[in-house]
Write an enzyme that holds these catalytic residues in place. Structure first.
Site, PDB file in Angstrom:
ATOM      1  N   GLU A   1      -7.381 -10.706  18.199  1.00 33.81           N
ATOM      2  CA  GLU A   1      -8.804 -10.887  17.911  1.00 33.81           C
ATOM      3  C   GLU A   1      -8.999 -11.958  16.843  1.00 33.81           C
ATOM      4  O   GLU A   1      -8.079 -12.258  16.082  1.00 33.81           O
ATOM      5  CB  GLU A   1      -9.405  -9.570  17.394  1.00 33.81           C
TER       6      GLU A   1
ATOM      7  N   HIS B   1       0.824  -1.222   0.000  1.00 33.71           N
ATOM      8  CA  HIS B   1       0.000   0.000   0.000  1.00 33.71           C
ATOM      9  C   HIS B   1       0.851   1.262   0.000  1.00 33.71           C
ATOM     10  O   HIS B   1       0.411   2.316   0.468  1.00 33.71           O
ATOM     11  CB  HIS B   1      -0.964  -0.021   1.195  1.00 33.71           C
TER      12      HIS B   1
END
Ligand code: BJW
Length: 257
Positions: free
Chosen positions: A229, A131
Site C-alpha cells: 500500500e 517496541h
C-alpha cells in the site's frame, strides 16, 4: 523513483549488491505472511488489529491500570500466536543479506517495531527492538523479567512471582511510554551511518520509529520502501516498491525460490 516495478526492483537489487551499510526499519507487514496481524491497513480485505480493537483500551498503561485482566488476556493470546509463528521468506532474506554484507566488511542492522521475535528466529543478529517484545514479561513492582512458559497463562491478570502485589505485563512499549534508550541510540546511529535505509512493512505512522528515515535522508542515504500500500513516505523515498515483503525481499536478495 517510479516506473515499471521490474525495473525499479532491478535497480534496488543493484544498490543492495553494492551497499556496505544498510539499515532496515521493519513493521508488522513483514510478519503478515507468517500469520501475524498488522495494526493498520487501508485495504478492506486485510485484517488489522486496530480495525477490530481500540488501541486506547489495550495498548496504553492507562488501559492496563483500568482492566489488567482484559489487557493481559489479549496480550497472552498474541504471545502464544507469536511463539507458534515461523519466519517467512522476507525475514530469511534479510538474514542472508546481513551475512553477505558482514562477509564483505559491512553490516545490515534491523530496527524492528515488531514484538514477535521472528527476526531472531530467522537468525538475524543484533536486532534492535524498538517496541520491546511480547515473549518476556515483567513485574509491575520490581521490573524483573521472566519468560512465561509456552502455554496460555492460567490466571488473568497474571500475578508476579517477584512481588506479592505485583502483576506481570508484557515487555512491549505502549503508547505514551518511552522506547528503550539503548534501542533509540542504536537506531539513530544505524540510520545516520547507512548508505541505504529500507522501510519494510510499516505504515510509518508511529513515532519516533517513523522518524528514523529522516535521519538517513538528511545524510544522503538511498531510501527504499517495500509495502503493498501507499504510505506517507511513498512519495519521499528514492524507490517505492509495491508488493509483499515475503516476495519482494527474496527477489532483491536472490533467495527467491
Ligand atoms: C505489508 C504486508 C506484506 C501488509 N508485506 N508490507 C510525533 C507525532 C505524533 C505523535 C507522536 C509523535 N511522537 C510520539 C507520538 C505519540 C505516539 C505516536 O506515534 N502516535 C501516532 C500513532 C500518532 N508514540 C508513542 O506514544 C511512542 N512513545 C513515545 O513517543 O514516548 C515519548 C516519551 C518519552 C519519554 C517519556 C515518556 C514518553 C510509543 C509508541 C509505541 C507503539 N506501540 C505499538 C504497540 C506495541 C505493543 C503491541 O504489539 O501491542 O507498536 S502500536 C503499534 O504500531 C505497534 C507497532 O510496532 C506500531 C507500528 O505499526 P507498524 O509496524 O507500522 O504496523 P501497521 O499495522 O501500522 O502497518 C503495517 C503495514 O504493513 C501497512 O502499511 C501494510 O500495508 C503493510 N503490509 N502486509 C509488506 N505482506
Amino acid at each position: 523513483m517510479s516506473g515499471a516495478p521490474g525495473e525499479a526492483e532491478r535497480q534496488v537489487a543493484r544498490v543492495l549488491a553494492r551497499a556496505r551499510h544498510i539499515a532496515v526499519l521493519t513493521g508488522a507487514g513483514v510478519s503478515a505472511e507468517s500469520g501475524i496481524s498488522t495494526f493498520r491497513s487501508a485495504a478492506a480485505d486485510m485484517h488489522a488489529l486496530w480495525k477490530e480493537f481500540d488501541p486506547r483500551t489495550l495498548a496504553t498503561p492507562e488501559a492496563f491500570a483500568d482492566d489488567p485482566a482484559r489487557v493481559t488476556r489479549w496480550y497472552d493470546a498474541r504471545r502464544i500466536g507469536c511463539l507458534n509463528a515461523a519466519p517467512n521468506p522476507g525475514h530469511l532474506a534479510l538474514t542472508t543479506l546481513q551475512r553477505a554484507l558482514r562477509s564483505r566488511g559491512g553490516d545490515l542492522v534491523v530496527l524492528t517495531q515488531n514484538v514477535d521475535r521472528l527476526h531472531h528466529k530467522a537468525g538475524t543478529q543484533g536486532v534492535v527492538e524498538l517496541h520491546g517484545n511480547i515473549v518476556t514479561w515483567r513485574c509491575t513492582r520490581t521490573g524483573q523479567s521472566i519468560e512465561p512458559p509456552p502455554e496460555p497463562m492460567p490466571r488473568f491478570p497474571a500475578p508476579s512471582p517477584f512481588h506479592p502485589e505485583g502483576l506481570l505485563r508484557p515487555n512491549v512499549v505502549w503508547f505514551g511510554e518511552a522506547l528503550p534508550t539503548d534501542a533509540v541510540v542504536a537506531a539513530e546511529e544505524a540510520a545516520g551511518a547507512c548508505g541505504v535505509f529500507m522501510a519494510v512493512g510499516t505504515s510509518s505512522q508511529v513515532f519516533p520509529a517513523a522518524g528514523f528515515i529522516q535521519t538517513a535522508m538528511a545524510r544522503g542515504a538511498v531510501t527504499v520502501e517495500i509495502n503493498p500500500e501507499s504510505t506517507s513516505i511513498s512519495d519521499l523515498v528514492t524507490y517505492s516498491l509495491k508488493g509483499r515483503s515475503g516476495e519482494v525481499l527474496p527477489r532483491l536478495v536472490g533467495t527467491a525460490a
